[in-house]
Write a protein that holds these residues in place. Structure first.
Motif, PDB file in Angstrom:
ATOM      1  N   UNK A 109      89.114  64.879  57.721  1.00  0.00           N
ATOM      2  CA  UNK A 109      89.933  64.805  56.396  1.00  0.00           C
ATOM      3  C   UNK A 109      89.963  66.236  55.839  1.00  0.00           C
ATOM      4  N   UNK A 110      90.153  67.398  56.678  1.00  0.00           N
ATOM      5  CA  UNK A 110      90.584  68.548  56.290  1.00  0.00           C
ATOM      6  C   UNK A 110      91.952  68.867  55.505  1.00  0.00           C
ATOM      7  N   UNK A 111      92.794  67.968  55.958  1.00  0.00           N
ATOM      8  CA  UNK A 111      94.146  67.935  55.040  1.00  0.00           C
ATOM      9  C   UNK A 111      94.017  67.039  53.913  1.00  0.00           C
TER      10      UNK A 111
ATOM     11  N   UNK B 248      86.597  72.485  56.296  1.00  0.00           N
ATOM     12  CA  UNK B 248      86.458  71.203  56.805  1.00  0.00           C
ATOM     13  C   UNK B 248      87.318  71.155  58.297  1.00  0.00           C
ATOM     14  N   UNK B 249      88.001  71.989  58.431  1.00  0.00           N
ATOM     15  CA  UNK B 249      88.871  71.971  59.637  1.00  0.00           C
ATOM     16  C   UNK B 249      88.173  72.420  60.923  1.00  0.00           C
ATOM     17  N   UNK B 250      88.312  71.455  62.008  1.00  0.00           N
ATOM     18  CA  UNK B 250      87.575  71.874  63.364  1.00  0.00           C
ATOM     19  C   UNK B 250      88.031  73.110  63.910  1.00  0.00           C
TER      20      UNK B 250
ATOM     21  N   UNK C 137      77.200  66.676  58.488  1.00  0.00           N
ATOM     22  CA  UNK C 137      77.908  65.559  58.115  1.00  0.00           C
ATOM     23  C   UNK C 137      79.318  65.573  59.150  1.00  0.00           C
ATOM     24  N   UNK C 138      79.660  66.911  59.457  1.00  0.00           N
ATOM     25  CA  UNK C 138      80.890  67.055  60.066  1.00  0.00           C
ATOM     26  C   UNK C 138      80.750  66.907  61.740  1.00  0.00           C
ATOM     27  N   UNK C 139      79.572  67.238  61.940  1.00  0.00           N
ATOM     28  CA  UNK C 139      79.302  67.301  63.465  1.00  0.00           C
ATOM     29  C   UNK C 139      79.611  66.065  64.320  1.00  0.00           C
ATOM     30  N   UNK C 140      79.580  64.920  63.841  1.00  0.00           N
ATOM     31  CA  UNK C 140      79.953  63.809  64.692  1.00  0.00           C
ATOM     32  C   UNK C 140      81.365  63.454  64.619  1.00  0.00           C
TER      33      UNK C 140
END
Length: 378
Positions: A217-219, A229-231, A245-248
């Motif tokens: 949901x980075x965009x 939030x961008x990978x 919370x972002x790892x999965x």
């Protein structure tokens, strides 16, 4: 038939034609010319920075509005030459997007962004830009200039859009109707006038595929990216612990993320590049997590020599792999669990606390007393 560039007094239009021909011979697909007045972009830049969307990328804010003022960044600048260099290798198959999307569904695969599987683009683009500048000097004499490629406070996408390279897509990348978004940008700030090239209007329409596809949901809205939030940011620019919370959501992506590009309809027009620099190295387009996890620091440095991957260092490489292995462990078949757990345990005592913490998290994704993974904790 080539352009005659031997005249002692080339007109601006003729000179631009010569520059385009020289650029093409150096592997650049397109050349544009932008003005230095980017005042209309300043409010958006300031708002983006004020929201903290740049995360730990302090260099984004360090130069303030000089990023939007080329003549202040490089005094004397009158125009900005922009170039595009496509990066898909020549051997890229027609169904490359479908293949890459399939790899994201294979937890044991190690997914590295397409642009990073070959030679470091900074070196390739910068070196060829300097050759182009030297060629221009041969026609006009010594001139004030500076070469950039993702290496200084330059509003690349803004300059690219204004000079006709394409338009800013809803994922914030530059899109071209004839080349999609799989290309690098570069600039030469110059101290003499050339004819400005026409900008291209946006062609995203009602499409929102990139927003729907972003794993984290980075965009956050069309044309708005929260880098935190961008990978790509998390695996490359971010040096510390990745938010749990972002790892999965990172799945098996270990360096960069191409999801928004893979689903973009315009990338059916993505172009290949005959330059061997971007050809895949060391099997990075089909590597497995457990194979890369076994690389010692010495092997990592050797195999990533000349690659953009090398700049994150071995510890951050292991951090990223640990997250992906944890995600793989969560869904692994029972027969695969022992091998993944044993591999992770090899670095439980790693000297870097960030690596240790991510390894511990990964092991918790499939508790030892729950081989089916039913009570694994995130």
């Amino acid at each position: 038939m080539g352009v005659n560039c031997q005249s002692s007094a080339l007109s601006p239009d003729h000179l631009l034609a010569c520059i385009r021909e020289a650029a093409h011979s150096l592997g650049f697909a397109h050349v544009g010319v932008a003005d230095v007045d980017l005042a209309s972009a300043e409010p958006g830049l300031l708002a983006w920075l004020a929201q903290g969307f740049h995360g730990e990328m302090a260099y984004m804010a360090a130069h303030g509005l000089r990023r939007a003022r080329p003549a202040e960044l490089v005094p004397g600048t009158v125009r900005v030459l922009t170039v595009r260099m496509d990066y898909l290798p020549a051997a890229t198959p027609a169904d490359w997007r479908a293949r890459e999307l399939r790899r994201l569904t294979e937890p044991g695969e190690a997914v590295i962004s397409l642009y990073a599987r070959g030679r470091d683009y900074h070196k390739v683009v910068r070196g060829r830009l300097q050759k182009l500048a030297d060629t221009i000097a041969g026609w006009v004499g010594p001139f004030g200039h500076r070469v950039f490629t993702d290496s200084a406070p330059v509003l690349e996408a803004e300059l690219a859009g204004r000079s006709g390279q394409g338009w800013r897509g809803k994922h914030t990348l530059v899109l071209s109707r004839t080349a999609g978004s799989t290309f690098f940008l570069g600039e030469i700030y110059i101290d003499f006038a050339l004819p400005l090239t026409e900008p291209e209007q946006g062609h995203c329409g009602h499409c929102h595929a990139c927003l729907d596809a972003c794993p984290t949901g980075a965009i956050t809205a069309p044309y708005r990216l929260d880098a935190r939030r961008c990978i790509s940011y998390l695996t490359i620019e971010h040096a510390g612990s990745i938010p749990e919370d972002l790892r999965p959501r990172m799945g098996n992506r270990i360096y960069g993320c191409d999801d928004c590009q893979l689903v973009c309809p315009w990338n059916k027009f993505a172009r290949r590049n005959a330059l061997p620099d971007f050809d895949e190295r060391h099997g990075l387009g089909h590597a497995e997590l457990l194979t890369l996890w076994q690389w010692s620091e010495e092997e990592f440095l050797r195999r990533t020599e000349g690659s953009p991957i090398r700049r994150i260092g071995h510890a951050r490489w292991l951090r990223n792999l640990a997250v992906a292995l944890g995600n793989a462990l969560r869904v692994a078949a029972p027969a695969q669990v022992p091998a993944v757990r044993a591999a992770l345990q090899q670095h439980l005592a790693h000297p870097d606390p960030i690596v240790r913490e991510h390894v511990q998290w990964a092991l918790r994704q499939r508790e030892a007393d729950d081989p089916a993974g039913g009570s694994a904790r995130a």
